[in-house]
Write a protein that holds these residues in place. Structure first.
Motif, PDB file in Angstrom:
ATOM      1  N   THR A 111       1.061  -1.752  -0.059  1.00 41.43           N
ATOM      2  CA  THR A 111      -0.108  -0.111   0.012  1.00 41.43           C
ATOM      3  C   THR A 111       0.672   1.116   0.208  1.00 41.43           C
ATOM      4  N   GLY A 112       0.015   2.403  -0.964  1.00 40.73           N
ATOM      5  CA  GLY A 112       0.909   3.875  -0.942  1.00 40.73           C
ATOM      6  C   GLY A 112      -0.354   4.761  -0.083  1.00 40.73           C
ATOM      7  N   ARG A 113       0.519   6.098   0.147  1.00 41.18           N
ATOM      8  CA  ARG A 113      -0.691   6.946   0.635  1.00 41.18           C
ATOM      9  C   ARG A 113       0.209   7.662  -0.125  1.00 41.18           C
ATOM     10  N   ALA A 114      -0.443   9.561  -0.289  1.00 42.86           N
ATOM     11  CA  ALA A 114       0.387  10.573  -0.515  1.00 42.86           C
ATOM     12  C   ALA A 114      -1.007  11.359   0.204  1.00 42.86           C
ATOM     13  N   GLY A 115      -0.668  12.679   0.575  1.00 39.85           N
ATOM     14  CA  GLY A 115      -1.885  13.505   1.151  1.00 39.85           C
ATOM     15  C   GLY A 115      -1.196  15.086   1.448  1.00 39.85           C
ATOM     16  N   ILE A 116      -2.428  14.953   2.392  1.00 40.09           N
ATOM     17  CA  ILE A 116      -2.313  16.916   2.555  1.00 40.09           C
ATOM     18  C   ILE A 116      -2.747  16.904   4.094  1.00 40.09           C
ATOM     19  N   GLY A 117      -2.538  17.819   4.651  1.00 35.31           N
ATOM     20  CA  GLY A 117      -2.982  17.657   6.216  1.00 35.31           C
ATOM     21  C   GLY A 117      -2.613  19.067   7.228  1.00 35.31           C
ATOM     22  N   ARG A 118      -3.227  18.703   7.963  1.00 37.04           N
ATOM     23  CA  ARG A 118      -3.322  20.452   9.121  1.00 37.04           C
ATOM     24  C   ARG A 118      -2.523  19.677  10.578  1.00 37.04           C
ATOM     25  N   THR A 119      -1.811  19.939  10.989  1.00 36.49           N
ATOM     26  CA  THR A 119      -0.979  19.207  12.093  1.00 36.49           C
ATOM     27  C   THR A 119      -1.084  20.452  13.036  1.00 36.49           C
ATOM     28  N   LYS A 120      -1.797  20.380  14.186  1.00 36.42           N
ATOM     29  CA  LYS A 120      -1.791  20.943  15.867  1.00 36.42           C
ATOM     30  C   LYS A 120      -0.795  20.751  15.857  1.00 36.42           C
ATOM     31  N   MET A 121      -0.016  22.459  16.398  1.00 35.54           N
ATOM     32  CA  MET A 121       1.486  22.538  17.136  1.00 35.54           C
ATOM     33  C   MET A 121       0.859  22.880  18.442  1.00 35.54           C
ATOM     34  N   HIS A 122       0.952  22.447  19.704  1.00 35.08           N
ATOM     35  CA  HIS A 122       1.541  22.371  20.814  1.00 35.08           C
ATOM     36  C   HIS A 122       2.453  24.025  21.483  1.00 35.08           C
ATOM     37  N   ALA A 123       2.039  24.716  21.545  1.00 36.66           N
ATOM     38  CA  ALA A 123       3.114  26.432  21.884  1.00 36.66           C
ATOM     39  C   ALA A 123       3.620  25.935  24.127  1.00 36.66           C
ATOM     40  N   VAL A 124       4.024  25.553  24.178  1.00 37.18           N
ATOM     41  CA  VAL A 124       4.310  24.713  25.383  1.00 37.18           C
ATOM     42  C   VAL A 124       5.151  26.423  26.061  1.00 37.18           C
ATOM     43  N   VAL A 125       5.662  27.526  25.493  1.00 36.40           N
ATOM     44  CA  VAL A 125       6.137  28.657  25.617  1.00 36.40           C
ATOM     45  C   VAL A 125       4.901  29.638  27.134  1.00 36.40           C
ATOM     46  N   VAL A 126       4.564  30.135  27.891  1.00 34.09           N
ATOM     47  CA  VAL A 126       3.916  31.232  27.939  1.00 34.09           C
ATOM     48  C   VAL A 126       3.774  32.087  27.253  1.00 34.09           C
ATOM     49  N   GLY A 127       2.829  32.381  26.782  1.00 35.95           N
ATOM     50  CA  GLY A 127       2.172  33.737  26.530  1.00 35.95           C
ATOM     51  C   GLY A 127       2.529  33.422  24.520  1.00 35.95           C
ATOM     52  N   LYS A 128       2.003  32.706  24.367  1.00 39.14           N
ATOM     53  CA  LYS A 128       2.255  31.959  22.925  1.00 39.14           C
ATOM     54  C   LYS A 128       1.186  31.389  22.750  1.00 39.14           C
ATOM     55  N   ASP A 129       1.371  30.800  21.278  1.00 41.57           N
ATOM     56  CA  ASP A 129      -0.639  30.124  21.161  1.00 41.57           C
ATOM     57  C   ASP A 129      -0.105  28.836  20.137  1.00 41.57           C
ATOM     58  N   ASP A 130      -0.849  27.921  20.242  1.00 41.58           N
ATOM     59  CA  ASP A 130      -1.213  26.993  19.896  1.00 41.58           C
ATOM     60  C   ASP A 130      -1.465  27.351  18.269  1.00 41.58           C
ATOM     61  N   TYR A 131      -0.455  27.180  16.872  1.00 44.70           N
ATOM     62  CA  TYR A 131      -1.118  27.128  15.792  1.00 44.70           C
ATOM     63  C   TYR A 131      -0.818  25.752  15.097  1.00 44.70           C
ATOM     64  N   ASN A 132      -2.049  25.431  13.510  1.00 45.09           N
ATOM     65  CA  ASN A 132      -1.956  24.164  13.180  1.00 45.09           C
ATOM     66  C   ASN A 132      -0.842  25.112  11.866  1.00 45.09           C
ATOM     67  N   GLU A 133      -0.055  23.660  11.228  1.00 43.93           N
ATOM     68  CA  GLU A 133       1.460  23.821  10.185  1.00 43.93           C
ATOM     69  C   GLU A 133       0.373  22.867   8.996  1.00 43.93           C
ATOM     70  N   THR A 134      -0.309  23.622   7.755  1.00 40.79           N
ATOM     71  CA  THR A 134       0.146  22.405   6.810  1.00 40.79           C
ATOM     72  C   THR A 134       1.157  21.591   6.864  1.00 40.79           C
ATOM     73  N   ASP A 135       0.381  20.350   6.783  1.00 38.78           N
ATOM     74  CA  ASP A 135       2.018  19.041   5.869  1.00 38.78           C
ATOM     75  C   ASP A 135       1.405  17.737   5.229  1.00 38.78           C
ATOM     76  N   PRO A 136       2.060  18.080   4.410  1.00 34.96           N
ATOM     77  CA  PRO A 136       1.585  16.650   3.308  1.00 34.96           C
ATOM     78  C   PRO A 136       2.464  15.822   3.868  1.00 34.96           C
ATOM     79  N   SER A 137       2.122  14.653   3.925  1.00 33.99           N
ATOM     80  CA  SER A 137       2.246  13.059   4.259  1.00 33.99           C
ATOM     81  C   SER A 137       2.673  12.288   3.162  1.00 33.99           C
ATOM     82  N   ILE A 138       3.662  10.970   3.440  1.00 31.68           N
ATOM     83  CA  ILE A 138       3.705  10.133   2.699  1.00 31.68           C
ATOM     84  C   ILE A 138       3.569   8.818   3.569  1.00 31.68           C
ATOM     85  N   GLY A 139       3.218   7.813   2.807  1.00 32.26           N
ATOM     86  CA  GLY A 139       3.332   6.515   3.062  1.00 32.26           C
ATOM     87  C   GLY A 139       3.438   5.124   2.046  1.00 32.26           C
TER      88      GLY A 139
END
Length: 175
Positions: A111-139
């Motif tokens: 099997t194989g796969r090629a895709g695109i999605g969103r990765t939620k990035m969690h900020a651990v620093v006080v005063g910084k917000d979480d954000y999302n990255e557009t992230d290609p994927s293969i497998g």
């Protein structure tokens, strides 16, 4: 990793013990669940953690499909909160992929796969917000078909922008 290896060995043993009858995976809707390990590394940390994935899709024909998927990445980190350069940690990924299948014999497929999605990035620093990255994927991976409805797979997927690798095994039910 032991769980993945054990699952693959169970699938191989089941394949040897079952009669060799052809299993046709034709068009249809399917749903699946994955369990595995997510690995990530960047300048500040390198971690392996549990990943749970859910999938649903449509098998267009025996070679091509389209899939919606989600994987928890579970990189739980507690930062010091004082260093403004502390990196955000990947927490979850969801996306869409085109899947491909190449039959090896009556029961095993590559099997194989090629895709695109969103990765939620969690900020651990006080005063910084979480954000999302557009992230290609293969497998890619291998799938064992028990019958026309049930199958078991082992696969590796790489999220290319956030540099996360998910190695998992799971089950799929095709309606």
């Amino acid at each position: 990793m032991r769980m993945i290896l054990s699952s693959v060995l169970v699938a191989l043993a089941a394949g040897v013990s079952m009669p060799a009858s052809a299993v046709e995976n034709g068009p249809g809707v399917y749903a699946g669940v994955q369990l595995g390990q997510a690995s990530s590394s960047n300048d500040r940390y390198e971690r392996d953690d549990l990943s749970i994935g859910l999938r649903t899709g449509y098998q267009i024909n025996k070679h091509i499909g389209v899939e919606l998927f989600s994987n928890s990445l579970s990189f739980i980190e507690v930062g010091y909160g004082f260093n403004r350069n502390e990196p955000a940690h990947p927490e979850e990924h969801y996306g869409i992929a085109v899947t491909g299948t190449f039959p090896l014999n009556e029961r095993f497929d590559l099997t194989g796969r090629a895709g695109i999605g969103r990765t939620k990035m969690h900020a651990v620093v006080v005063g910084k917000d979480d954000y999302n990255e557009t992230d290609p994927s293969i497998g890619g991976g291998v799938r064992f078909n028990f019958n026309p409805h049930w199958s078991m797979n082992a696969e590796a997927m790489r999220l290319t922008k956030t540099k996360v690798t998910v190695i998992s095994t799971g089950f799929r039910y095709q309606f």
